[in-house]
Design an enzyme around this catalytic site. Structure first.
Site, PDB file in Angstrom:
ATOM      1  N   ILE A   1       3.372   2.193   1.834  1.00  0.00           N
ATOM      2  CA  ILE A   1       4.966   2.125   2.154  1.00  0.00           C
ATOM      3  C   ILE A   1       5.561   2.119   0.734  1.00  0.00           C
ATOM      4  O   ILE A   1       5.481   1.352  -0.094  1.00  0.00           O
ATOM      5  CB  ILE A   1       5.296   1.018   2.955  1.00  0.00           C
TER       6      ILE A   1
ATOM      7  N   GLY B   1       0.798  -1.201  -0.009  1.00  0.00           N
ATOM      8  CA  GLY B   1       0.033   0.001  -0.059  1.00  0.00           C
ATOM      9  C   GLY B   1       0.914   1.255  -0.140  1.00  0.00           C
ATOM     10  O   GLY B   1       1.349   1.621  -1.012  1.00  0.00           O
TER      11      GLY B   1
ATOM     12  N   LYS C   1       3.176 -10.102  -3.904  1.00  0.00           N
ATOM     13  CA  LYS C   1       4.010  -9.107  -3.420  1.00  0.00           C
ATOM     14  C   LYS C   1       5.541  -9.379  -3.618  1.00  0.00           C
ATOM     15  O   LYS C   1       6.303  -8.432  -3.796  1.00  0.00           O
ATOM     16  CB  LYS C   1       3.394  -8.448  -2.428  1.00  0.00           C
TER      17      LYS C   1
ATOM     18  N   ASP D   1      -1.923 -13.628  -2.064  1.00  0.00           N
ATOM     19  CA  ASP D   1      -1.717 -12.264  -2.035  1.00  0.00           C
ATOM     20  C   ASP D   1      -0.107 -11.836  -1.520  1.00  0.00           C
ATOM     21  O   ASP D   1       0.338 -10.921  -2.459  1.00  0.00           O
ATOM     22  CB  ASP D   1      -2.583 -11.511  -1.331  1.00  0.00           C
TER      23      ASP D   1
HETATM   24  N1  HSE Z   1      -5.809  -7.928   0.819  1.00  0.00           N
HETATM   25  C1  HSE Z   1      -4.655  -7.064   1.101  1.00  0.00           C
HETATM   26  C2  HSE Z   1      -4.368  -7.135   2.332  1.00  0.00           C
HETATM   27  C3  HSE Z   1      -4.961  -5.673   0.280  1.00  0.00           C
HETATM   28  O1  HSE Z   1      -4.924  -7.419   3.540  1.00  0.00           O
HETATM   29  O2  HSE Z   1      -3.043  -6.653   2.741  1.00  0.00           O
HETATM   30  C4  HSE Z   1      -3.718  -4.919   0.097  1.00  0.00           C
HETATM   31  O3  HSE Z   1      -2.979  -5.507  -0.849  1.00  0.00           O
END
Ligand code: HSE
Length: 435
Positions: A134, A132, A203, A199
């Site tokens: 950062i 986000g 990243k 997720d």
């Molecule tokens: N679902 C992700 C989280 C949102 O909880 O970090 C941000 O990528």
């Protein structure tokens, strides 16, 4: 100078946040960018009525934004991999620069996207795709550019961290906390992406590429979720002086690079262990700088918009620079990426937390110790709990010293085959994160 025209595709949480931040901080942003940045187009089928869109051309079809001649920079905030990929490739084909927050798209299709962008001499910026607000992409790509990165380890999924924090602090069951994370809007549309580590793997893929100069290789990330973590493991870890965190780890080792997402015991004295709730944090260890830590909001409309707008300003600043002289998408020149081996999880060397339920009878511990000793696995700490009923079953918790995962698995299989072992052994990796 003429204003730069932005076309925002998708006016959801992040799209709306970006529109708001660009408007609210317009003067400050213009002073920084040296040019006015104007949202000229928005692609949205149902734009919320609470935005003042009088000066904006609102189009229902995002592809009309990508092809609008007036638009200089296309901001892709629709998410997903299908339409978003077509949209970005269309924008690139039209010679437009792109800013995106789409981690799945960059992790899974970034190699193709960057090749197309390079061919056309346009930029694709993606700071908002990881953690986000950062600025971790810029930090690794530019701020740490002098360093050979040794490793990075991060809490890069806020939902997972929120769940583990609530379980530890309030003793709440996993399923209840997940439901709350969904209600609060932290979780992905499909929450298994959060809890099963997908997720975070997206990243991590991006972070590893810019840290080590390797192509994006999402399919090679070892990924393990947190759904099997129990309240008692969190408590036992605490007795041993550790917190359980869901980490993404990318590490340079002599034989290649480790890419792994899994629950991890982290010494509780580390700052990283004390990052709680939905917050994100990433430790990066460079050979010159040593350990560094970056902390902040990993999700949320305006926090993510902070990264999107920073990318827009970055693109605006480099509009007049020859494309060969810009900071490369993946930090290293595209013809200098390395095809170093990504290590299988079996060859990872780390320490392990083991919890086993065993019969409460003489010789059980001796047998466990014998198996470990025969495989040259050293024990760092051990806890045995009082049985509920004398002579029934008892939990043994072990923390090993560093050992190769394949050897650890061999020992676990042998211990599980003993008549005195009840059920499967819980195994959680532990990392000291010192050097
Ligand atoms: N679902 C992700 C989280 C949102 O909880 O970090 C941000 O990528």
């Amino acid at each position: 100078m003429e204003p730069v025209n932005i076309g925002i595709c998708g006016l959801g949480t992040v799209g709306g946040g970006t529109f708001d931040v660009l408007n609210r901080n317009a003067k400050e942003i213009t002073r920084r960018a040296g040019r006015e940045i104007r949202v000229s187009h928005i692609g949205s089928r149902s734009p919320k009525t609470d935005y003042d869109l009088q000066q904006v051309c609102v189009l229902a079809d995002v592809f009309d934004v990508a092809t609008a001649p007036e638009v200089d920079i296309v901001v892709e905030l629709i998410g997903g991999c299908d339409v978003a990929l077509d949209l970005i490739l269309t924008a690139i084909e039209q010679g437009k620069h792109v800013v995106t927050a789409n981690k799945a798209l960059i992790a899974e299709h970034g190699n193709e996207i960057f090749a197309a962008a390079q061919e056309k001499g346009v930029m694709v910026a993606f700071e908002a795709a990881v953690a986000g607000g950062i600025p971790i992409i810029k930090t690794i790509r530019e701020g740490l550019t002098a360093n050979k990165i040794d490793w990075l380890a991060g809490i890069i999924n806020g939902t997972g961290n929120f769940i583990l924090t609530e379980m530890r602090e309030k003793g709440r069951p996993f399923i209840d906390v997940l439901a709350e994370a969904q209600e609060l809007g932290y979780a992905e549309a499909d929450p298994t992406f959060d809890v099963e580590g997908i997720d975070a793997a997206h990243k991590l893929t991006i972070l590893a590429s810019i840290a080590f100069g390797i192509p994006l290789q999402f399919e090679k990330v070892y990924t393990e979720g947190i759904s099997h973590i129990s309240a008692q493991d969190i408590l036992f870890a605490e007795e041993l002086g550790y917190r359980i965190k869901h980490l993404g780890i990318a590490k340079r080792v002599p034989e290649g690079i480790e890419l792994r997402v899994h629950p991890t015991l982290v010494p509780e004295r580390l700052l990283l262990a004390n990052v709680n709730g939905v917050m994100n944090a990433i430790m990066v260890h460079g050979d010159a700088v040593g350990p560094t830590l970056y902390y902040g909001a990993g999700a949320g409309g305006e926090a993510t918009a902070s990264a999107v707008v920073a990318d827009i300003v970055d693109v605006v600043r480099t509009l007049t620079i020859d494309s060969d002289d810009r900071v490369p998408h993946l930090a290293f020149k595209s013809d200098c990426l390395s095809d170093v081996r990504i290590m299988p999880i079996e060859s990872v060397v780390t320490s392990y937390y083991l919890r086993m339920e065993v019969l409460d009878q003489p010789g059980v511990m001796a047998n466990v110790a014998r198996i470990l000793s025969e495989l040259d696995i050293s024990i760092e700490a051990i806890i045995q709990k009082e049985p509920q009923i004398k002579g029934s079953e008892v939990a043994i918790i072990l923390l090993t010293r560093n050992v190769e995962e394949s050897k650890m698995n061999e020992a676990i299989a042998e211990i599980e085959s003993l008549d005195s072992t009840l059920g499967d052994i819980v195994k959680i990796r532990a990392e000291s994160l010192i050097n």
